[in-house]
Design a protein around this motif. Structure first.
Motif, PDB file in Angstrom:
ATOM      1  N   THR A  18      -5.132   0.830  10.294  1.00 51.43           N
ATOM      2  CA  THR A  18      -4.809   1.315   9.008  1.00 51.43           C
ATOM      3  C   THR A  18      -5.864   0.903   8.140  1.00 51.43           C
ATOM      4  OG1 THR A  18      -3.712  -0.631   8.599  1.00 51.43           O
ATOM      5  CG2 THR A  18      -2.260   1.335   9.099  1.00 51.43           C
ATOM      6  N   ASP A  19      -6.987   0.325   8.457  1.00 53.76           N
ATOM      7  CA  ASP A  19      -8.238  -0.081   7.825  1.00 53.76           C
ATOM      8  C   ASP A  19      -7.943  -1.328   7.082  1.00 53.76           C
ATOM      9  OD1 ASP A  19     -10.954   0.124   7.744  1.00 53.76           O
ATOM     10  OD2 ASP A  19     -11.027   1.704   6.218  1.00 53.76           O
ATOM     11  N   LEU A  20      -6.966  -1.855   7.059  1.00 53.58           N
ATOM     12  CA  LEU A  20      -6.566  -3.164   6.065  1.00 53.58           C
ATOM     13  C   LEU A  20      -7.464  -4.181   6.157  1.00 53.58           C
ATOM     14  CD1 LEU A  20      -4.461  -4.425   4.066  1.00 53.58           C
ATOM     15  CD2 LEU A  20      -3.395  -5.074   6.075  1.00 53.58           C
ATOM     16  N   THR A  21      -8.089  -4.668   5.168  1.00 50.08           N
ATOM     17  CA  THR A  21      -9.100  -5.904   4.859  1.00 50.08           C
ATOM     18  C   THR A  21      -7.905  -7.078   4.998  1.00 50.08           C
ATOM     19  OG1 THR A  21     -10.706  -4.516   3.311  1.00 50.08           O
ATOM     20  CG2 THR A  21     -10.441  -7.061   3.531  1.00 50.08           C
ATOM     21  N   THR A  22      -8.223  -7.864   5.650  1.00 48.27           N
ATOM     22  CA  THR A  22      -7.376  -8.984   6.101  1.00 48.27           C
ATOM     23  C   THR A  22      -8.228 -10.265   6.403  1.00 48.27           C
ATOM     24  OG1 THR A  22      -5.766  -9.462   7.391  1.00 48.27           O
ATOM     25  CG2 THR A  22      -7.412  -8.368   8.597  1.00 48.27           C
ATOM     26  N   ILE A  24       0.932  -1.181   0.046  1.00 46.33           N
ATOM     27  CA  ILE A  24      -0.053   0.127   0.021  1.00 46.33           C
ATOM     28  C   ILE A  24       0.972   1.524   0.059  1.00 46.33           C
ATOM     29  CG2 ILE A  24      -1.734   1.339   1.522  1.00 46.33           C
ATOM     30  CD1 ILE A  24      -2.962  -1.564   2.312  1.00 46.33           C
ATOM     31  N   ARG A  25       2.095   1.225   0.641  1.00 42.25           N
ATOM     32  CA  ARG A  25       2.819   2.527   0.726  1.00 42.25           C
ATOM     33  C   ARG A  25       3.463   2.782  -0.690  1.00 42.25           C
ATOM     34  NH1 ARG A  25       8.721   2.275   3.237  1.00 42.25           N
ATOM     35  NH2 ARG A  25       9.100   1.293   1.314  1.00 42.25           N
ATOM     36  N   THR A  26       3.768   1.588  -1.327  1.00 43.11           N
ATOM     37  CA  THR A  26       4.265   1.844  -2.908  1.00 43.11           C
ATOM     38  C   THR A  26       3.018   2.456  -3.584  1.00 43.11           C
ATOM     39  OG1 THR A  26       5.812   0.124  -2.760  1.00 43.11           O
ATOM     40  CG2 THR A  26       5.045   0.781  -4.918  1.00 43.11           C
ATOM     41  N   LEU A  27       1.901   1.817  -3.662  1.00 41.88           N
ATOM     42  CA  LEU A  27       0.976   2.282  -4.261  1.00 41.88           C
ATOM     43  C   LEU A  27       0.478   3.647  -4.024  1.00 41.88           C
ATOM     44  CD1 LEU A  27      -1.789  -0.780  -3.832  1.00 41.88           C
ATOM     45  CD2 LEU A  27      -0.396  -0.062  -6.162  1.00 41.88           C
ATOM     46  N   ARG A  28       0.597   4.425  -2.797  1.00 41.99           N
ATOM     47  CA  ARG A  28       0.100   5.543  -2.633  1.00 41.99           C
ATOM     48  C   ARG A  28       1.262   6.456  -3.112  1.00 41.99           C
ATOM     49  NH1 ARG A  28      -2.462   4.075   3.423  1.00 41.99           N
ATOM     50  NH2 ARG A  28      -4.714   3.845   2.577  1.00 41.99           N
ATOM     51  N   ARG A  29       2.382   6.177  -2.918  1.00 43.51           N
ATOM     52  CA  ARG A  29       3.682   6.876  -3.447  1.00 43.51           C
ATOM     53  C   ARG A  29       3.372   7.079  -4.954  1.00 43.51           C
ATOM     54  NH1 ARG A  29       8.929   5.525  -0.003  1.00 43.51           N
ATOM     55  NH2 ARG A  29       8.206   6.151   2.133  1.00 43.51           N
ATOM     56  N   ALA A  30       2.953   5.987  -5.704  1.00 40.81           N
ATOM     57  CA  ALA A  30       2.650   6.201  -7.079  1.00 40.81           C
ATOM     58  C   ALA A  30       1.447   6.891  -7.588  1.00 40.81           C
ATOM     59  CB  ALA A  30       2.625   4.728  -7.741  1.00 40.81           C
ATOM     60  N   ARG A  37     -12.517  -4.415   5.657  1.00 38.17           N
ATOM     61  CA  ARG A  37     -12.210  -3.247   6.201  1.00 38.17           C
ATOM     62  C   ARG A  37     -12.258  -2.054   4.798  1.00 38.17           C
ATOM     63  NH1 ARG A  37      -8.336  -5.320   9.971  1.00 38.17           N
ATOM     64  NH2 ARG A  37      -9.660  -5.539  12.004  1.00 38.17           N
ATOM     65  N   GLY A  38     -11.501  -1.303   4.627  1.00 39.53           N
ATOM     66  CA  GLY A  38     -11.329  -0.270   3.594  1.00 39.53           C
ATOM     67  C   GLY A  38     -10.505  -0.199   2.542  1.00 39.53           C
ATOM     68  N   VAL A  40      -6.134   3.111  -2.981  1.00 36.81           N
ATOM     69  CA  VAL A  40      -6.596   1.972  -2.555  1.00 36.81           C
ATOM     70  C   VAL A  40      -7.817   2.246  -1.623  1.00 36.81           C
ATOM     71  CG1 VAL A  40      -6.042   0.241  -0.800  1.00 36.81           C
ATOM     72  CG2 VAL A  40      -4.191   1.303  -2.239  1.00 36.81           C
ATOM     73  N   PRO A  41      -9.040   1.604  -2.165  1.00 35.79           N
ATOM     74  CA  PRO A  41      -9.125   0.491  -3.099  1.00 35.79           C
ATOM     75  C   PRO A  41      -9.753   0.908  -4.220  1.00 35.79           C
ATOM     76  CG  PRO A  41     -10.727   0.414  -1.756  1.00 35.79           C
ATOM     77  CD  PRO A  41     -10.298   1.646  -1.253  1.00 35.79           C
ATOM     78  N   GLU A  42      -9.680   2.325  -4.710  1.00 37.85           N
ATOM     79  CA  GLU A  42     -10.538   2.848  -5.830  1.00 37.85           C
ATOM     80  C   GLU A  42      -9.782   2.175  -7.179  1.00 37.85           C
ATOM     81  OE1 GLU A  42     -11.636   5.514  -2.672  1.00 37.85           O
ATOM     82  OE2 GLU A  42      -9.812   4.625  -3.273  1.00 37.85           O
ATOM     83  N   ASP A  43      -8.420   2.276  -7.081  1.00 36.99           N
ATOM     84  CA  ASP A  43      -7.532   1.702  -8.224  1.00 36.99           C
ATOM     85  C   ASP A  43      -7.060   0.376  -8.148  1.00 36.99           C
ATOM     86  OD1 ASP A  43      -7.720   4.282  -9.569  1.00 36.99           O
ATOM     87  OD2 ASP A  43      -6.208   4.903  -8.315  1.00 36.99           O
ATOM     88  N   ILE A  44      -6.619  -0.135  -6.987  1.00 37.35           N
ATOM     89  CA  ILE A  44      -6.113  -1.293  -6.769  1.00 37.35           C
ATOM     90  C   ILE A  44      -6.671  -2.074  -5.472  1.00 37.35           C
ATOM     91  CG2 ILE A  44      -4.152  -2.916  -6.475  1.00 37.35           C
ATOM     92  CD1 ILE A  44      -2.737  -1.136  -8.524  1.00 37.35           C
ATOM     93  N   SER A  45      -7.176  -2.896  -5.141  1.00 35.10           N
ATOM     94  CA  SER A  45      -7.654  -3.449  -3.807  1.00 35.10           C
ATOM     95  C   SER A  45      -6.247  -4.293  -3.353  1.00 35.10           C
ATOM     96  CB  SER A  45      -8.640  -4.425  -3.904  1.00 35.10           C
ATOM     97  OG  SER A  45      -9.877  -3.488  -4.091  1.00 35.10           O
ATOM     98  N   VAL A  46      -6.270  -4.282  -1.957  1.00 37.40           N
ATOM     99  CA  VAL A  46      -5.249  -4.871  -1.143  1.00 37.40           C
ATOM    100  C   VAL A  46      -5.820  -5.853   0.071  1.00 37.40           C
ATOM    101  CG1 VAL A  46      -3.054  -4.883  -0.056  1.00 37.40           C
ATOM    102  CG2 VAL A  46      -3.289  -3.413  -1.987  1.00 37.40           C
TER     103      VAL A  46
END
Length: 339
Positions: free
Chosen positions: A289-293, A261-267, A331-332, A271-277
């Motif tokens: 961090t509202d991470l789905t798990t 997620i850190r890499t995605l945000r820096r790019a 989660r989010g 998340v999740p609109e463009d890529i879900s994790v």
């Protein structure tokens, strides 16, 4: 009771409690074959006489030592520390001492199994999230004591764990349910453990889920890295360099997922609109961090392993292959792919 200046021994305790030496030994070492009333009486006498069981004397006499060896590969990581905390709480309540063996790295691992420093000093060995190879199994069995495992392993010992493949399927099936078809996997391995004992359940889940969904495997969407957040970030960078990046990412752990997620945000991606994790474990930081798990009850695994061990040492019947259920926690960081 009057006490002399000489050192109190077990014979004194047995005499004062009105039992045999064998019964006194079993009562003080928490062994089976003694009624609860007798156990309480013997312990009360021992306390009044200020008698302390000597583990070495008990061992040399062929009795229980009151010690349990715990072998763990990492003690600073959340998962292992929480597992250990649950196990130790149960053993401490049963008045058993824990000898901790931190086997961190290939050399430490080799040294431990060659020397077996716990040999003849313990009543049992508990292996925490530590897959054991065939030669290592043979070495452990030389100790001639009860061996159990918790948190995942691949040896024929009584054990408590989750089903890693089931947890992985919960994660990947969630992404499939949302409509994702281009799903990447960031697989994580422990660099401090031999390749032949690396668990594969979470990876197997990914391949099986895609196969059953009729989705062709794209090897470019599978990146294997060492366990850790920074490694997850690097893996995500590799996935983004593909001509057609994934719409969703399944990571073997929450730490790896958060690195991605850190890499995605820096790019500049959302998340999740463009890529879900999605990750696995429900690390304490996942909720923040509202991470789905996929949640696994880590402390519970340690506690249940402790209770299993106590029953085995006491000669009682118990389940020897306990699988603790996991749970999808939405989660989010996951959503349907963009139209």
């Amino acid at each position: 009771m009057a006490q002399s200046s000489r050192k109190i021994n077990m014979a004194d305790v047995a005499r004062a409690a009105g039992v045999s030496m064998a019964t006194a030994s079993r009562a003080l070492n928490n062994e089976s074959g003694v009624s609860e009333a007798t156990r309480r009486r013997v312990r009360a006498v021992a306390e009044e006489l200020s008698y302390v069981v000597s583990p070495e004397a008990s061992r040399l006499a062929g009795g229980a030592t009151g010690r349990v060896a715990v072998v763990v590969p990492h003690i600073s990581r959340w998962f292992f520390a929480t597992l250990l905390e649950g196990l130790e709480s149960v053993l401490r309540a049963a008045e058993l001492d824990v000898l901790l063996y931190h086997v961190d790295g290939i050399e430490d691992r080799h040294d431990f199994f060659q020397r077996l420093p716990a040999r003849r000093k313990v009543d049992a060995v508990v292996v925490l999230a530590f897959p054991v190879g065939e030669e290592e199994q043979r070495r452990l069995e030389l100790m001639g004591v009860t061996i159990i495992a918790a948190g995942g392993q691949h040896a024929p010992y009584p054990n408590v764990s989750i089903d890693d493949e089931t947890a992985g399927r919960q994660a990947v099936d969630h992404l499939l349910f949302l409509g994702h078809r281009r799903i990447a996997m960031i697989a994580a391995v422990d660099p401090d453990q031999p390749d032949e004992v690396q668990p594969s359940g979470r990876s197997n889940a990914y391949y099986a889920a895609l196969r059953e969904a009729g989705i062709p495997l794209d090897e470019r969407l599978v990146v294997t890295v060492d366990w850790g957040g920074a490694e997850g970030a690097d893996a995500m960078a590799k996935l983004l360099s593909q001509p057609e990046p994934p719409t969703a990412v399944y990571a073997h752990s929450d730490e790896v997922a958060l690195g991605a997620i850190r890499t995605l945000r820096r790019a500049g991606l959302r998340v999740p609109e463009d890529i879900s994790v999605i990750g696995i474990d429900d690390h304490p930081i996942a909720e923040l961090t509202d991470l789905t798990t996929v949640r696994q009850p880590v402390r519970e695994q340690g506690e249940r392993a402790g209770r299993m061990l106590l029953k085995i040492l006491q000669g009682e019947e118990t389940d020897r292959d306990v699988v603790v259920p996991t749970q999808l926690v939405i989660r989010g960081t996951t959503a349907p792919p963009r139209a």
